[in-house]
Design a protein around this motif. Structure first.
Motif, PDB file in Angstrom:
ATOM      1  N   PRO A 173      56.045 126.520 144.127  1.00  0.00           N
ATOM      2  CA  PRO A 173      55.457 126.182 143.043  1.00  0.00           C
ATOM      3  C   PRO A 173      55.883 126.195 141.913  1.00  0.00           C
ATOM      4  N   GLU A 174      56.040 127.809 141.343  1.00  0.00           N
ATOM      5  CA  GLU A 174      56.088 127.641 139.799  1.00  0.00           C
ATOM      6  C   GLU A 174      57.474 128.169 139.903  1.00  0.00           C
ATOM      7  N   ARG A 175      58.653 127.874 140.971  1.00  0.00           N
ATOM      8  CA  ARG A 175      59.809 127.455 140.583  1.00  0.00           C
ATOM      9  C   ARG A 175      59.922 126.018 140.497  1.00  0.00           C
ATOM     10  N   PHE A 176      59.589 125.588 141.906  1.00  0.00           N
ATOM     11  CA  PHE A 176      60.310 124.260 142.590  1.00  0.00           C
ATOM     12  C   PHE A 176      59.491 123.262 142.340  1.00  0.00           C
ATOM     13  N   GLY A 177      57.797 123.977 142.714  1.00  0.00           N
ATOM     14  CA  GLY A 177      56.542 122.850 142.775  1.00  0.00           C
ATOM     15  C   GLY A 177      56.247 122.579 144.119  1.00  0.00           C
ATOM     16  N   GLY A 178      55.938 121.387 144.700  1.00  0.00           N
ATOM     17  CA  GLY A 178      55.343 121.079 146.213  1.00  0.00           C
ATOM     18  C   GLY A 178      54.359 121.192 146.309  1.00  0.00           C
ATOM     19  N   LEU A 179      52.971 121.090 145.551  1.00  0.00           N
ATOM     20  CA  LEU A 179      52.035 121.440 145.904  1.00  0.00           C
ATOM     21  C   LEU A 179      51.270 119.596 146.146  1.00  0.00           C
ATOM     22  N   GLY A 180      52.352 118.908 144.984  1.00  0.00           N
ATOM     23  CA  GLY A 180      51.754 117.473 145.225  1.00  0.00           C
ATOM     24  C   GLY A 180      51.964 117.156 147.029  1.00  0.00           C
ATOM     25  N   GLU A 181      53.308 117.294 147.056  1.00  0.00           N
ATOM     26  CA  GLU A 181      53.275 117.081 148.991  1.00  0.00           C
ATOM     27  C   GLU A 181      52.092 117.744 149.474  1.00  0.00           C
ATOM     28  N   MET A 182      52.218 119.401 149.558  1.00  0.00           N
ATOM     29  CA  MET A 182      50.743 119.770 150.765  1.00  0.00           C
ATOM     30  C   MET A 182      49.885 118.640 149.778  1.00  0.00           C
ATOM     31  N   ALA A 183      49.649 117.915 149.269  1.00  0.00           N
ATOM     32  CA  ALA A 183      48.144 118.199 149.160  1.00  0.00           C
ATOM     33  C   ALA A 183      48.048 116.641 150.002  1.00  0.00           C
ATOM     34  N   ASN A 184      49.290 115.930 149.398  1.00  0.00           N
ATOM     35  CA  ASN A 184      49.957 114.564 150.637  1.00  0.00           C
ATOM     36  C   ASN A 184      49.910 114.822 152.308  1.00  0.00           C
ATOM     37  N   LEU A 185      50.040 116.470 152.781  1.00  0.00           N
ATOM     38  CA  LEU A 185      50.350 116.170 153.972  1.00  0.00           C
ATOM     39  C   LEU A 185      48.609 116.909 154.363  1.00  0.00           C
ATOM     40  N   HIS A 186      47.782 116.866 153.687  1.00  0.00           N
ATOM     41  CA  HIS A 186      46.671 117.102 153.682  1.00  0.00           C
ATOM     42  C   HIS A 186      45.719 115.638 153.942  1.00  0.00           C
ATOM     43  N   ALA A 187      46.290 115.178 152.953  1.00  0.00           N
ATOM     44  CA  ALA A 187      46.134 112.887 153.169  1.00  0.00           C
ATOM     45  C   ALA A 187      46.022 113.192 153.995  1.00  0.00           C
ATOM     46  N   MET A 188      47.505 112.749 154.741  1.00  0.00           N
ATOM     47  CA  MET A 188      47.459 112.152 156.014  1.00  0.00           C
ATOM     48  C   MET A 188      46.394 113.504 157.467  1.00  0.00           C
ATOM     49  N   ARG A 189      46.440 114.169 156.878  1.00  0.00           N
ATOM     50  CA  ARG A 189      45.484 114.854 158.251  1.00  0.00           C
ATOM     51  C   ARG A 189      43.908 114.566 158.864  1.00  0.00           C
ATOM     52  N   ARG A 190      43.402 114.651 156.944  1.00  0.00           N
ATOM     53  CA  ARG A 190      42.400 113.979 156.671  1.00  0.00           C
ATOM     54  C   ARG A 190      41.800 112.715 157.444  1.00  0.00           C
ATOM     55  N   THR A 191      43.137 111.796 157.507  1.00  0.00           N
ATOM     56  CA  THR A 191      42.993 109.917 158.312  1.00  0.00           C
ATOM     57  C   THR A 191      42.555 110.774 159.483  1.00  0.00           C
ATOM     58  N   GLY A 192      43.624 111.243 159.960  1.00  0.00           N
ATOM     59  CA  GLY A 192      43.297 111.314 161.480  1.00  0.00           C
ATOM     60  C   GLY A 192      44.262 109.940 162.046  1.00  0.00           C
ATOM     61  N   SER A 193      45.023 109.400 161.729  1.00  0.00           N
ATOM     62  CA  SER A 193      45.789 108.723 161.563  1.00  0.00           C
ATOM     63  C   SER A 193      47.294 108.565 161.811  1.00  0.00           C
ATOM     64  N   ALA A 194      47.666 108.405 163.274  1.00  0.00           N
ATOM     65  CA  ALA A 194      49.316 108.372 163.579  1.00  0.00           C
ATOM     66  C   ALA A 194      50.279 108.322 162.733  1.00  0.00           C
ATOM     67  N   GLN A 195      51.655 109.505 162.273  1.00  0.00           N
ATOM     68  CA  GLN A 195      52.563 109.391 161.414  1.00  0.00           C
ATOM     69  C   GLN A 195      53.509 108.937 161.944  1.00  0.00           C
ATOM     70  N   PHE A 196      54.354 108.547 161.645  1.00  0.00           N
ATOM     71  CA  PHE A 196      55.825 108.166 162.237  1.00  0.00           C
ATOM     72  C   PHE A 196      56.453 109.772 161.960  1.00  0.00           C
ATOM     73  N   PHE A 197      57.710 110.864 162.590  1.00  0.00           N
ATOM     74  CA  PHE A 197      58.210 111.296 162.843  1.00  0.00           C
ATOM     75  C   PHE A 197      59.546 111.329 162.834  1.00  0.00           C
ATOM     76  N   MET A 198      60.537 111.878 161.947  1.00  0.00           N
ATOM     77  CA  MET A 198      61.520 111.687 162.029  1.00  0.00           C
ATOM     78  C   MET A 198      62.825 112.939 161.512  1.00  0.00           C
ATOM     79  N   ARG A 199      62.919 113.308 162.569  1.00  0.00           N
ATOM     80  CA  ARG A 199      64.054 114.720 162.118  1.00  0.00           C
ATOM     81  C   ARG A 199      65.459 113.833 160.936  1.00  0.00           C
ATOM     82  N   GLY A 200      66.142 115.295 160.874  1.00  0.00           N
ATOM     83  CA  GLY A 200      66.642 115.027 159.078  1.00  0.00           C
ATOM     84  C   GLY A 200      68.089 114.094 159.474  1.00  0.00           C
ATOM     85  N   ASP A 201      68.427 114.086 161.244  1.00  0.00           N
ATOM     86  CA  ASP A 201      69.605 113.655 161.595  1.00  0.00           C
ATOM     87  C   ASP A 201      68.839 111.689 161.696  1.00  0.00           C
ATOM     88  N   GLY A 202      68.521 111.445 161.938  1.00  0.00           N
ATOM     89  CA  GLY A 202      67.953 110.289 161.698  1.00  0.00           C
ATOM     90  C   GLY A 202      66.962 109.646 163.546  1.00  0.00           C
TER      91      GLY A 202
END
Length: 140
Positions: free
Chosen positions: A58-87
């Motif tokens: 976090p001190e060098r590159f950040g990423g805490l906001g994205e971690m908060a988003n990950l927790h927010a998605m977990r808290r909703t309990g809703s299905a999320q679409f998952f896609m690999r980097g090659d599409g």
């Protein structure tokens, strides 16, 4: 992009992943037969799971906001679409658990290195209202 999970995009920096596990299987009903091995009847797919492991600086590159988003998605309990980097679409998943481990704690109480693990499980696709509600919950 390494992969996309709902609103979270895993990239090289700031929100990365360095390891993933995938487990899939089949389910069988066992029918006992006298004097021989049981007959096995295929009854469908077993649970399919993924584990994503990553490391934030976090001190060098950040990423805490994205971690908060990950927790927010977990808290909703809703299905999320998952896609690999090659599409390649991996399908709809729920986030069962997110684990964090912070080391080299800075004076602000935030780890200079945060290792995380996200456990995903395949689920059915949500209806259109469910997708909209999940997105609204994330951005509240």
């Amino acid at each position: 992009m390494l992969c996309q999970l709902g609103a979270c995009q895993f990239t090289v920096a700031p929100f990365n992943m360095h390891e993933t596990d995938h487990e899939a299987g089949a389910s069988f009903a066992s029918h006992e037969v006298l004097g021989r091995m049981p007959d096995l009847e295929f009854v469908g797919e077993a649970a399919e799971t993924w584990t994503i492991r990553g490391r934030l600086f976090p001190e060098r590159f950040g990423g805490l906001g994205e971690m908060a988003n990950l927790h927010a998605m977990r808290r909703t309990g809703s299905a999320q679409f998952f896609m690999r980097g090659d599409g390649v679409p991996m399908g709809w998943v729920v986030i069962e658990r997110v684990t964090e481990k912070s080391t080299y704690i800075g004076p602000n109480g935030v780890g200079r290195v945060i290792e995380f693990e996200a456990n995903l499980k395949r689920s059915g696709s949500p209806n259109a209202a469910g997708i909209f509600n999940a997105l609204m919950d994330i951005f509240r």
